[in-house]
Scaffold this active site. Structure first.
Site, PDB file in Angstrom:
ATOM      1  CB  ILE A 136      30.523  45.412  -3.252  1.00 22.04           C
ATOM      2  CG1 ILE A 136      29.498  44.818  -4.212  1.00 22.04           C
ATOM      3  CG2 ILE A 136      29.833  46.021  -2.055  1.00 22.04           C
ATOM      4  CD1 ILE A 136      28.607  43.770  -3.556  1.00 22.04           C
ATOM      5  CG  ASP A 137      36.397  45.552  -3.940  1.00 21.71           C
ATOM      6  OD1 ASP A 137      36.264  46.705  -4.380  1.00 21.71           O
ATOM      7  OD2 ASP A 137      37.048  45.274  -2.918  1.00 21.71           O
ATOM      8  CE  LYS A 138      36.047  39.671 -12.179  1.00 22.91           C
ATOM      9  NZ  LYS A 138      37.177  39.487 -13.123  1.00 22.91           N
ATOM     10  CB  THR A 140      33.118  41.903  -2.466  1.00 27.31           C
ATOM     11  OG1 THR A 140      34.476  42.110  -2.077  1.00 27.31           O
ATOM     12  CG2 THR A 140      32.237  41.983  -1.233  1.00 27.31           C
ATOM     13  NE  ARG A 254      40.146  43.132  -1.321  1.00 35.08           N
ATOM     14  CZ  ARG A 254      40.372  43.269  -2.636  1.00 35.08           C
ATOM     15  NH1 ARG A 254      39.578  44.032  -3.378  1.00 35.08           N
ATOM     16  NH2 ARG A 254      41.409  42.681  -3.172  1.00 35.08           N
TER      17      ARG A 254
END
Length: 337
Positions: A136-138, A140, A254
């Protein structure tokens, strides 16, 4: 191992079909082992992936002890939701990068796991490291499962490839997606399913001019499907939505929500600079939406089958403080639709 009847022509494919599943040797690792001379046949070591094989031939694979990880262990606090000998589930805070990269060589979740797990890592791909099967993104927050052994890594990877892992995200988006919106109904790749569920299907690939972004395509790229359902709407300006993934691509939620015209609040890459009205939402809520410092996205639910025990596991994570506070201000300012 003995090559069975009617083997594939190539050595790597033939061996892949004969290796016991419990050995947990991936095709990519097998290719490295062959190239490194760790595979021996009737005439000695074989380094050619395309070497021909014959039924009844005996091959031996020599596995070395797992190498120490190249990343260094770091004492970073972790919110551990579940752990056993084979896997660990983490509730990741926003701001923590999952894997070391050129822009973030340390201070990552992998560094933290190397410190936490220590000698309990049995080795993934021949190296003592945690097996990252999804990211998962930084910025998120939320749930992430990581393998501690090769067996768990391959078992989890198969579930992600088969799209059987249950992943739901909470998000705050600009506007309120609606099946009554003719713009959405006319947008390629966008449709609505029973219950007003928004479905977005496209290909995703790197943006042709901005390598930090993903772009929606309909030819080339990788297939991606996102579903979203509105949970609360706030005066038509912001909505809380439940998003779930059929596939798992970089930035998928996103970029898909932005493509549909409902970019995430706080998303600096895809959300745009949309402003919300203080008259509509109330001054405090409008200010908080404008100032939210990250994409409002939280991995709230994670479910999968334990790759060794077969147990069905399901985990939930409460909204983090920043997300919950913004949601409370929206409810106070505009009320929920």
């Amino acid at each position: 191992m003995v090559i069975g009847p009617n083997p594939p022509a190539r050595l790597d494919k033939a061996l892949a079909g004969e290796i016991p599943e419990e050995a947990a040797i991936s095709r990519s690792r097998l290719a490295r082992l062959i190239a490194e001379g760790a595979v021996a046949g009737p005439a000695g070591p074989v380094a050619d992936l395309k070497a021909r094989v014959a039924e009844g031939e005996v091959y031996t694979i020599t596995l070395q002890p797992a190498r120490e990880a190249r990343a260094r262990p770091e004492a970073i606090a972790l919110d551990i939701v579940w752990e056993d000998d084979d896997l660990i589930v983490i509730d990741k805070p926003a701001g923590l990068v999952v894997h070391p990269a050129p822009g973030a060589p340390d201070g990552t979740l992998v560094n933290a796991l190397l410190h936490h797990c220590g000698d309990n890592l049995s080795g993934v791909g021949g190296e003592k490291r945690p097996g990252i099967v999804h990211r998962i993104d930084k910025d998120t927050s939320g749930l992430l499962v990581v393998a501690k052994s090769d067996r768990a890594h391959h078992g989890l990877a198969r579930q992600f490839e088969a799209h059987t892992v249950h992943r739901h995200y909470q998000a705050l988006v600009h506007g309120v997606p609606s099946a009554a919106d003719p713009r959405l109904r006319g947008l390629r790749g966008v449709g609505f399913e029973t219950g007003g569920i928004l479905r977005i299907a496209s290909q995703l690939a790197r943006h042709p001019t901005d390598r930090q972004r993903q772009a929606v395509l309909f030819e080339g790229g990788r297939h991606a499907v996102t579903r979203a359902q509105v949970l609360e709407g706030f005066a038509g300006a912001v909505a809380r939505v439940d998003c779930w993934l059929e596939t798992g691509r970089t930035h998928q939620i996103r970029v898909h929500m932005a493509y549909a015209g409902h970019g995430l609040v706080g998303d600096p890459t895809y959300g745009g600079k949309r402003r919300v009205s203080a008259r509509t939402l109330g001054a405090a809520a409008a200010e908080a939406v404008a100032a939210f410092p990250r994409q409002a996205l939280h991995a709230a639910t994670l479910g999968f089958t334990h790759p060794l025990s077969g147990e069905d596991l399901r985990f939930t994570s409460p909204l983090p403080a920043d997300f919950a506070q913004l949601l409370a201000l929206l409810r106070q300012g505009a009320g929920a639709d």
